[in-house]
Design an enzyme around this catalytic site. Structure first.
Site, PDB file in Angstrom:
ATOM      1  CG  LEU B  91      -1.845  -1.169   1.426  1.00 43.46           C
ATOM      2  CD1 LEU B  91      -2.610  -1.044   2.725  1.00 43.46           C
ATOM      3  CD2 LEU B  91      -2.800  -1.275   0.256  1.00 43.46           C
ATOM      4  CG  ASP B  92      -0.327   4.908  -2.041  1.00 48.41           C
ATOM      5  OD1 ASP B  92      -0.503   5.172  -3.244  1.00 48.41           O
ATOM      6  OD2 ASP B  92      -1.230   5.018  -1.193  1.00 48.41           O
ATOM      7  CB  SER B  93       1.372   7.548   2.601  1.00 50.60           C
ATOM      8  OG  SER B  93       1.393   8.404   1.482  1.00 50.60           O
TER       9      SER B  93
END
Lengths: 88, 136
Positions: B91-93
């Site tokens: 996942l990204d932020s």
């Protein structure tokens, strides 16, 4: 306690704005909420991909613009948002 | 045994509306509690139970894992209670923000930004929820 590398001030502002949009979307009708989430998620991810993370001037411009849009969205008379695609 | 476990679950769902026929102190408590059904459930159950009204760690783990598994971008095969959102689950932020908000909804919490910013892994999410007195 935090296992992540410390977020920069600007990163935290972006995430805070994103969270603000998602919180506001919760208050709208379910279908509209989903639409807002889709549009906002796409736009944030697109910018994350395309904008140079060191281009602070542009990022701050996007943040200011985003905050204005969020304030408009918070207005309970506003039922949702939509985007226009322009053929360039 | 089952009844004791049922009691707080039932109490959590009771809503009382204040009525003029009640004696004053109870009416005041009921009035306060009508707007906070959880508070009334706890007030009634406190003399009897220990931690029945609170979630078990196992329940927290299961439900947090389910939240992660429902996120469209998460690699299901990698989901486990030790996983880090960005390092292990891809996942990204921004996705992490979405996940933490989904956890808020699952447990009926509102997590302030400065706390939410720290939650970037399953162990931290599980710990936060387990320690939160209002998690439901």
């Amino acid at each position: 306690m935090a296992s992540r590398t410390k977020l920069s001030g600007i990163q935290r502002q972006v995430l805070s704005l994103y969270r603000g949009f998602l919180r506001t979307a919760r208050l709208k009708a379910p279908e509209e909420r989903r639409r807002i989430e889709t549009v906002v998620s796409a736009e944030f991810h697109e910018n994350a991909r395309n904008v140079d993370h060191r281009n602070f001037v542009y990022i701050e411009y996007l943040l200011r613009r985003g905050k204005r849009q969020l304030e408009q969205l918070k207005n309970p008379d506003i039922t949702g948002l939509s985007t226009l695609e322009v053929n360039k | 045994m089952a009844a004791a476990a049922l009691r707080p679950a039932i109490l959590r769902r009771i809503r009382l509306s204040p009525s003029p026929s009640f004696s004053q102190p109870f009416a005041a408590a009921a009035a306060a509690a009508a707007s906070h059904p959880h508070a009334l459930a706890r007030w009634l159950s406190r003399p009897m139970s220990s931690h029945d009204a609170h979630l078990t760690r196992e329940e927290v783990v299961d439900r947090v894992l389910d939240v992660l598994k429902s996120h469209p971008k998460v690699d299901l095969s990698k989901v486990n209670p030790d996983a880090h959102f960005e390092k292990d689950l891809g996942l990204d932020s921004l996705d992490t923000v979405e996940v933490v908000m989904a956890i808020e909804e699952e447990f009926k919490l509102e997590i302030p930004d400065r706390e939410a910013d720290k939650i970037d892994s399953l162990p931290l999410a599980i710990e936060y929820v387990s320690n939160h007195p209002m998690a439901a």
